[in-house]
Design a protein around this motif. Structure first.
Motif, PDB file in Angstrom:
ATOM      1  N   ALA A 191     -22.553  27.086  16.794  1.00 15.67           N
ATOM      2  CA  ALA A 191     -21.485  28.174  17.565  1.00 15.67           C
ATOM      3  C   ALA A 191     -21.242  27.442  18.964  1.00 15.67           C
ATOM      4  N   ARG A 214     -24.405  31.923   5.010  1.00  7.67           N
ATOM      5  CA  ARG A 214     -24.164  33.058   6.085  1.00  7.67           C
ATOM      6  C   ARG A 214     -24.495  32.595   7.403  1.00  7.67           C
ATOM      7  N   GLU A 215     -25.485  31.531   7.535  1.00  7.39           N
ATOM      8  CA  GLU A 215     -26.023  31.314   9.010  1.00  7.39           C
ATOM      9  C   GLU A 215     -24.947  30.562   9.742  1.00  7.39           C
ATOM     10  N   TYR A 216     -24.461  29.533   8.759  1.00 10.06           N
ATOM     11  CA  TYR A 216     -23.404  28.591   9.615  1.00 10.06           C
ATOM     12  C   TYR A 216     -22.119  29.410   9.721  1.00 10.06           C
ATOM     13  N   LEU A 217     -21.632  30.139   8.624  1.00 20.66           N
ATOM     14  CA  LEU A 217     -20.357  30.721   8.701  1.00 20.66           C
ATOM     15  C   LEU A 217     -20.392  31.796  10.069  1.00 20.66           C
ATOM     16  N   GLU A 218     -21.445  32.723  10.118  1.00 17.14           N
ATOM     17  CA  GLU A 218     -21.527  33.617  11.234  1.00 17.14           C
ATOM     18  C   GLU A 218     -21.622  32.926  12.422  1.00 17.14           C
ATOM     19  N   TYR A 219     -22.146  31.833  12.663  1.00 17.11           N
ATOM     20  CA  TYR A 219     -21.879  30.868  14.186  1.00 17.11           C
ATOM     21  C   TYR A 219     -20.404  30.501  14.078  1.00 17.11           C
ATOM     22  N   GLY A 220     -19.602  30.667  13.227  1.00 16.50           N
ATOM     23  CA  GLY A 220     -18.198  30.432  13.505  1.00 16.50           C
ATOM     24  C   GLY A 220     -17.570  29.222  12.853  1.00 16.50           C
ATOM     25  N   TRP A 246     -18.610  35.465   1.413  1.00 19.69           N
ATOM     26  CA  TRP A 246     -18.558  35.667   3.060  1.00 19.69           C
ATOM     27  C   TRP A 246     -17.046  35.945   3.477  1.00 19.69           C
ATOM     28  N   ARG A 250     -15.100  39.255   4.841  1.00 18.08           N
ATOM     29  CA  ARG A 250     -14.344  39.290   6.099  1.00 18.08           C
ATOM     30  C   ARG A 250     -13.118  39.741   6.139  1.00 18.08           C
ATOM     31  N   SER A 253     -13.103  43.670   5.876  1.00 15.53           N
ATOM     32  CA  SER A 253     -13.540  44.562   6.701  1.00 15.53           C
ATOM     33  C   SER A 253     -12.562  44.953   7.669  1.00 15.53           C
TER      34      SER A 253
END
Length: 254
Positions: A191, A214-220, A246, A250, A253
């Motif tokens: 991130a 998800r963890e990495y993609l949510e970090y951007g 994922w 997005r 959403s």
């Protein structure tokens, strides 16, 4: 960023002595990009690779002519829908430029290895040692970028004295298109890199399932890459499905 776009946003990460065209072809169903290599290009890095094979029983690519090898590998992927990339190690600029020329001509990415932490390679000033010599690393990026090739840099977290977000910003200014981050046990750094730069960020380390994706993609991160289990169809299928889900969610959403 568009120069490096690939779909699905799953890459196969280079594994020394294993990641060749045949390996990449086996992952075509699951990945949009495959990093071949690493390839030692010049005298010091090739000698280091030979020592690593002899002393550690490691696998390394040591063809008689590394440039011919790269050309043949890229040609072997010309008929499959995967974006090829070549991870390279060098202490000098000319070999990087020559492989970058090959990658440009084949629509491939050239990736500068600032990641290998084996002592023999670091002692030459290549691999992880480049993280502590940002000026030298930036010059390799500039040389590769000047050829018109798409340029990635493979880096790792948890290197003492290295501010990775700051380094990534410098590589961005030098002409890099992407940074490929081995997050080790410091996933949050992804991130920080995303916030510090406009580079296309590929997150690596422990990518196995929906939770890690998800963890990495949510970090951007813009994409994820799979290392050691890159020859496991079950892992590849899970990661591709999770990545596509994922990005699909997005898009819909509000």
């Amino acid at each position: 960023m568009t120069a490096l776009q690939f779909e699905p946003r799953v890459a196969l990460a280079s594994l020394s002595g294993q990641s060749d065209a045949e390996w990449a072809r086996a992952g075509v169903e699951y990945a949009g990009c495959a990093f071949l290599g690493g390839i030692a290009l010049d005298g010091p890095t090739r000698e280091a690779a030979r020592e690593m094979v002899a002393d550690r029983d490691r696998e390394e690519f040591l063809p008689a002519d590394p440039y011919r090898f790269v050309r043949e590998q890229l040609r072997a992927l010309a008929d499959v829908p995967i974006r090829p990339a070549v991870n390279v190690r060098s202490t000098t600029l000319v070999p990087v430029e020559e492989v970058a020329d090959l990658c440009r001509d084949h629509g491939a990415i050239v990736e500068i290895n600032a990641h290998c932490r084996q002592a023999e390679m670091c002692d030459t000033g290549a691999g992880e040692a480049l993280l502590r010599r940002p000026g030298k690393l930036a010059k390799q990026v500039e040389a590769a970028s000047a050829t018109g090739a798409t340029v990635s840099v493979k880096v790792r977290t948890e290197v003492d004295g290295v501010d990775l977000p700051d380094l990534a910003a410098r590589l961005d200014r030098a002409g890099a298109d992407a940074v490929h981050v081995d997050a080790m046990d410091s996933e949050r750094v992804v991130a920080n890199v995303v916030e510090a730069t406009d580079l296309f960020v590929i997150a690596n380390n422990g990518v196995r399932d929906a939770a890690t994706v998800r963890e990495y993609l949510e970090y951007g991160a813009d994409a994820v890459s799979i290392g050691r289990p890159s020859d496991d169809p079950d892992v590849l299928a899970r990661v591709r499905e999770a990545t596509e889900d994922w990005f699909r969610q997005r898009e819909v959403s509000p």
